[in-house]
Design a protein around this motif. Structure first.
Motif, PDB file in Angstrom:
ATOM      1  N   GLU A   1       0.896  -1.367   0.073  1.00 33.48           N
ATOM      2  CA  GLU A   1      -0.050  -0.182   0.054  1.00 33.48           C
ATOM      3  C   GLU A   1       0.300   0.965  -0.054  1.00 33.48           C
ATOM      4  OE1 GLU A   1      -2.734   2.653   2.905  1.00 33.48           O
ATOM      5  OE2 GLU A   1      -2.694   0.280   3.280  1.00 33.48           O
ATOM      6  N   ALA A   2       2.014   1.226   0.888  1.00 35.57           N
ATOM      7  CA  ALA A   2       2.706   2.147   0.823  1.00 35.57           C
ATOM      8  C   ALA A   2       3.416   3.114  -0.364  1.00 35.57           C
ATOM      9  CB  ALA A   2       3.094   2.006   1.991  1.00 35.57           C
ATOM     10  N   LEU A   3       3.929   1.637  -1.368  1.00 35.66           N
ATOM     11  CA  LEU A   3       4.445   2.002  -2.617  1.00 35.66           C
ATOM     12  C   LEU A   3       3.498   1.822  -3.616  1.00 35.66           C
ATOM     13  CD1 LEU A   3       7.328  -0.708  -1.485  1.00 35.66           C
ATOM     14  CD2 LEU A   3       7.354   1.500  -1.568  1.00 35.66           C
ATOM     15  N   SER A   4       2.457   2.129  -3.335  1.00 38.92           N
ATOM     16  CA  SER A   4       1.508   2.525  -4.125  1.00 38.92           C
ATOM     17  C   SER A   4       1.684   1.819  -5.225  1.00 38.92           C
ATOM     18  CB  SER A   4       1.108   3.596  -5.117  1.00 38.92           C
ATOM     19  OG  SER A   4       1.443   4.618  -4.122  1.00 38.92           O
ATOM     20  N   VAL A   5       1.459   0.111  -4.705  1.00 37.75           N
ATOM     21  CA  VAL A   5       0.920  -0.859  -5.952  1.00 37.75           C
ATOM     22  C   VAL A   5      -0.444  -1.206  -6.215  1.00 37.75           C
ATOM     23  CG1 VAL A   5       2.948  -2.825  -5.108  1.00 37.75           C
ATOM     24  CG2 VAL A   5       0.489  -3.382  -4.363  1.00 37.75           C
ATOM     25  N   ASP A   6      -0.638  -1.558  -7.508  1.00 35.42           N
ATOM     26  CA  ASP A   6      -1.978  -1.964  -8.301  1.00 35.42           C
ATOM     27  C   ASP A   6      -2.782  -2.728  -8.263  1.00 35.42           C
ATOM     28  OD1 ASP A   6      -1.921   0.805 -10.263  1.00 35.42           O
ATOM     29  OD2 ASP A   6      -0.998  -0.814 -11.078  1.00 35.42           O
ATOM     30  N   TYR A   7      -1.943  -3.986  -7.512  1.00 36.75           N
ATOM     31  CA  TYR A   7      -2.774  -4.917  -6.655  1.00 36.75           C
ATOM     32  C   TYR A   7      -2.032  -5.710  -6.051  1.00 36.75           C
ATOM     33  CZ  TYR A   7      -0.859  -7.799 -10.572  1.00 36.75           C
ATOM     34  OH  TYR A   7       0.429  -8.184 -11.225  1.00 36.75           O
ATOM     35  N   ALA A   8      -2.278  -6.658  -4.789  1.00 34.13           N
ATOM     36  CA  ALA A   8      -1.398  -7.569  -4.348  1.00 34.13           C
ATOM     37  C   ALA A   8      -2.341  -8.928  -4.870  1.00 34.13           C
ATOM     38  CB  ALA A   8      -1.251  -6.744  -2.689  1.00 34.13           C
ATOM     39  N   LEU A   9      -1.070  -9.891  -4.926  1.00 37.22           N
ATOM     40  CA  LEU A   9      -1.780 -11.283  -5.124  1.00 37.22           C
ATOM     41  C   LEU A   9      -1.438 -11.854  -2.994  1.00 37.22           C
ATOM     42  CD1 LEU A   9      -0.694 -13.165  -7.544  1.00 37.22           C
ATOM     43  CD2 LEU A   9      -2.232 -11.471  -7.444  1.00 37.22           C
ATOM     44  N   LEU A  10      -2.688 -12.722  -1.909  1.00 32.63           N
ATOM     45  CA  LEU A  10      -2.659 -12.828  -0.927  1.00 32.63           C
ATOM     46  C   LEU A  10      -2.102 -14.594  -0.968  1.00 32.63           C
ATOM     47  CD1 LEU A  10      -2.298 -11.953   2.048  1.00 32.63           C
ATOM     48  CD2 LEU A  10      -4.636 -11.142   1.578  1.00 32.63           C
ATOM     49  N   SER A  11      -1.072 -15.002  -0.426  1.00 31.90           N
ATOM     50  CA  SER A  11      -1.618 -15.860  -0.465  1.00 31.90           C
ATOM     51  C   SER A  11      -0.773 -16.604   0.812  1.00 31.90           C
ATOM     52  CB  SER A  11      -0.640 -16.750  -1.963  1.00 31.90           C
ATOM     53  OG  SER A  11       0.638 -16.559  -1.293  1.00 31.90           O
ATOM     54  N   PRO A  12      -1.112 -17.945   0.805  1.00 29.42           N
ATOM     55  CA  PRO A  12      -1.927 -20.045   0.397  1.00 29.42           C
ATOM     56  C   PRO A  12      -3.001 -19.313   1.030  1.00 29.42           C
ATOM     57  CG  PRO A  12      -0.228 -20.168   1.967  1.00 29.42           C
ATOM     58  CD  PRO A  12      -0.076 -18.799   1.921  1.00 29.42           C
ATOM     59  N   VAL A  13      -4.209 -19.152   0.269  1.00 32.81           N
ATOM     60  CA  VAL A  13      -5.522 -19.411   1.275  1.00 32.81           C
ATOM     61  C   VAL A  13      -5.927 -21.008   1.978  1.00 32.81           C
ATOM     62  CG1 VAL A  13      -7.631 -18.870   0.738  1.00 32.81           C
ATOM     63  CG2 VAL A  13      -6.276 -17.333   0.236  1.00 32.81           C
ATOM     64  N   ALA A  14      -5.276 -21.767   0.512  1.00 36.36           N
ATOM     65  CA  ALA A  14      -5.474 -23.385   1.418  1.00 36.36           C
ATOM     66  C   ALA A  14      -4.005 -23.843   1.212  1.00 36.36           C
ATOM     67  CB  ALA A  14      -6.695 -24.074   0.315  1.00 36.36           C
TER      68      ALA A  14
ATOM     69  N   TYR B   1      -6.259 -10.010  -5.064  1.00 36.29           N
ATOM     70  CA  TYR B   1      -6.201 -10.976  -5.426  1.00 36.29           C
ATOM     71  C   TYR B   1      -5.912 -12.524  -4.267  1.00 36.29           C
ATOM     72  CZ  TYR B   1      -6.874  -9.149  -9.778  1.00 36.29           C
ATOM     73  OH  TYR B   1      -7.083  -8.479 -11.150  1.00 36.29           O
ATOM     74  N   ALA B   2      -6.824 -13.511  -4.393  1.00 39.25           N
ATOM     75  CA  ALA B   2      -6.818 -14.724  -3.719  1.00 39.25           C
ATOM     76  C   ALA B   2      -5.811 -16.018  -3.728  1.00 39.25           C
ATOM     77  CB  ALA B   2      -8.114 -15.380  -3.003  1.00 39.25           C
ATOM     78  N   LEU B   3      -4.683 -16.220  -4.321  1.00 38.24           N
ATOM     79  CA  LEU B   3      -4.279 -17.415  -4.271  1.00 38.24           C
ATOM     80  C   LEU B   3      -4.065 -18.455  -3.478  1.00 38.24           C
ATOM     81  CD1 LEU B   3      -1.912 -18.122  -6.842  1.00 38.24           C
ATOM     82  CD2 LEU B   3      -0.398 -16.570  -5.764  1.00 38.24           C
TER      83      LEU B   3
ATOM     84  N   GLY C   1     -10.438 -10.341  -7.075  1.00 38.59           N
ATOM     85  CA  GLY C   1     -10.533 -11.519  -7.922  1.00 38.59           C
ATOM     86  C   GLY C   1      -9.224 -12.998  -7.055  1.00 38.59           C
ATOM     87  N   ILE C   2      -9.181 -13.535  -8.036  1.00 34.75           N
ATOM     88  CA  ILE C   2      -8.550 -15.229  -7.642  1.00 34.75           C
ATOM     89  C   ILE C   2      -7.577 -15.285  -9.074  1.00 34.75           C
ATOM     90  CG2 ILE C   2     -10.649 -15.873  -7.109  1.00 34.75           C
ATOM     91  CD1 ILE C   2     -11.144 -17.727  -8.792  1.00 34.75           C
ATOM     92  N   ALA C   3      -6.587 -15.530  -8.622  1.00 36.60           N
ATOM     93  CA  ALA C   3      -5.092 -16.156  -9.264  1.00 36.60           C
ATOM     94  C   ALA C   3      -5.036 -17.710  -8.778  1.00 36.60           C
ATOM     95  CB  ALA C   3      -3.962 -15.207  -8.798  1.00 36.60           C
ATOM     96  N   GLY C   4      -4.248 -18.384 -10.163  1.00 38.56           N
ATOM     97  CA  GLY C   4      -3.593 -19.585  -9.944  1.00 38.56           C
ATOM     98  C   GLY C   4      -2.794 -19.700 -11.083  1.00 38.56           C
ATOM     99  N   ILE C   5      -2.160 -21.211 -10.346  1.00 41.34           N
ATOM    100  CA  ILE C   5      -1.038 -22.120 -11.783  1.00 41.34           C
ATOM    101  C   ILE C   5      -2.166 -22.823 -12.000  1.00 41.34           C
ATOM    102  CG2 ILE C   5       0.802 -22.739 -12.043  1.00 41.34           C
ATOM    103  CD1 ILE C   5       2.237 -21.271 -10.031  1.00 41.34           C
ATOM    104  N   SER C   6      -2.508 -23.918 -11.330  1.00 46.89           N
ATOM    105  CA  SER C   6      -2.636 -24.917 -11.809  1.00 46.89           C
ATOM    106  C   SER C   6      -5.094 -25.238 -12.144  1.00 46.89           C
ATOM    107  CB  SER C   6      -2.733 -26.286 -10.634  1.00 46.89           C
ATOM    108  OG  SER C   6      -3.909 -26.052  -9.286  1.00 46.89           O
ATOM    109  N   MET C   7      -5.245 -24.282 -11.364  1.00 47.30           N
ATOM    110  CA  MET C   7      -6.313 -24.156 -11.965  1.00 47.30           C
ATOM    111  C   MET C   7      -6.743 -23.572 -13.589  1.00 47.30           C
ATOM    112  SD  MET C   7      -8.490 -21.295  -9.425  1.00 47.30           S
ATOM    113  CE  MET C   7      -7.774 -19.319  -9.316  1.00 47.30           C
ATOM    114  N   TYR C   8      -5.212 -23.562 -14.386  1.00 49.14           N
ATOM    115  CA  TYR C   8      -5.588 -22.635 -15.686  1.00 49.14           C
ATOM    116  C   TYR C   8      -4.319 -23.791 -16.553  1.00 49.14           C
ATOM    117  CZ  TYR C   8      -7.567 -18.404 -13.012  1.00 49.14           C
ATOM    118  OH  TYR C   8      -8.955 -17.827 -12.300  1.00 49.14           O
ATOM    119  N   PRO C   9      -4.988 -23.323 -17.759  1.00 47.80           N
ATOM    120  CA  PRO C   9      -6.153 -23.382 -18.010  1.00 47.80           C
ATOM    121  C   PRO C   9      -7.109 -24.196 -18.432  1.00 47.80           C
ATOM    122  CG  PRO C   9      -4.285 -24.507 -20.227  1.00 47.80           C
ATOM    123  CD  PRO C   9      -4.059 -24.357 -19.023  1.00 47.80           C
TER     124      PRO C   9
END
Length: 309
Positions: free
Chosen positions: A240-253, A281-283, A301-309
């Motif tokens: 937040e302090a560095l003014s990024v546009d988004y963050a991926l927060l992990s691991p949820v599971a 984004y949840a990851l 939103g959500i992000a991931g590796i194994s669930m795509y494509p």
């Protein structure tokens, strides 16, 4: 500076509620995200509930911080405390005679909104899903991957290829950018800050938590999307302090990369997301079907590796 609570309210079609400012008022004749001044002694959430009830006849029961925006209009300075509403009741009406509409973010034109609202529009246009590339052995495999992800209607791709040396990574980045433009994809490159001068012009940058920790001040980034990976409250506050546009927060599971004790769970994710003034984004261990629950927990939103494509 005037402290203003602002609501991002979405309907099931992902359209956002906006209201037309009255002619003669400050920024009159422009559309805005609804809200109003935070009164002395009020929390932002309480102010949000009061203003939305008074203006739109909606009852907000749950909301999470989205972004804070400071703006100087010359004649007025404002701090927009923008929250994403996840639960509300009622049918929206303009109780003060104002015109309202539900508008898809893709149809929002920046010139139709006050200047302070324009960063909100940019962030609302972030895709709901981010696909992160698995380790790939050769460039044709990247082409095949991007084609499949585009066919699955995923529009935001993080090009993550830690096994490649710098020269090869940049070659892959240029290839991905060219193909991505044809497929309608937005590409962000997982790379060190040092590579910014060598990146394709419109490509975004994604920083690991380690790279984020190296930054001492916000980047000058007028033309590219900047994101990062976070695993804790401290890292989110740094983002937040560095003014990024988004963050991926992990691991949820629980996932193989981290010990089971590191998993946040949805309750832990929601707690951290609620305290973060940056779109999250949840990851980690998710499926595409988890998008609705992720958004209800405060994720963009959500992000991931194994669930795509």
């Amino acid at each position: 500076m005037i402290h203003v609570a602002v609501a991002v309210i979405k309907n099931p079609r992902q359209e956002v509620l906006v209201a037309l400012r009255r002619p003669g008022s400050h920024q009159g004749g422009l559309w805005e995200f609804p809200g109003g001044k935070v009164e002395e002694g009020e929390t932002v959430f309480t102010a949000l509930q009061r203003e939305i009830q008074e203006e739109l006849d909606l009852s907000i029961s749950a909301a999470f911080p989205f972004i804070k925006i400071s703006h100087d209009y010359g004649d007025k300075r404002v701090l927009l405390d923008v929250w994403q509403v996840t639960e509300f009741g009622g049918t929206a009406i303009g109780r003060e005679g104002q015109q309202i509409q539900w508008l898809p973010p893709v149809d929002m034109q920046e010139q139709d909104f006050p200047a302070a609202n324009r960063r909100i529009i940019d962030l609302l246009k972030l895709p709901l899903e981010m696909a992160i590339t698995p380790a790939l052995k050769e460039l044709p495999a990247l082409s095949e991957y991007l084609e499949k992800v585009a066919a699955a209607d995923v529009k935001l791709i993080q090009l993550r290829q830690k096994q490649l040396p710098t020269a090869a990574l940049l070659k892959w980045a240029n290839h991905a950018e060219t193909l991505g433009e044809r497929l309608g994809l937005k590409i962000v490159l997982n790379a060190p800050v040092d590579l910014i001068p060598m990146m394709p012009g419109s490509m975004g940058l994604h920083l690991s938590a380690t790279e984020l920790g190296k930054l001492k001040a916000p980047l000058a980034k007028p033309s590219f999307l900047l994101g990062c990976s976070c695993h804790s409250r401290d890292e989110l506050r740094r983002a937040e302090a560095l003014s990024v546009d988004y963050a991926l927060l992990s691991p949820v599971a629980k996932i193989a990369k981290y010990p089971a004790a590191a998993a946040l769970g949805w309750s832990g994710f929601a707690e951290l997301a609620a305290d973060a003034n940056v779109p999250v984004y949840a990851l980690g261990g998710l499926r595409r079907e988890d998008l609705d629950i992720a958004q209800s927990m405060g994720a963009v939103g959500i992000a991931g590796i194994s669930m795509y494509p």
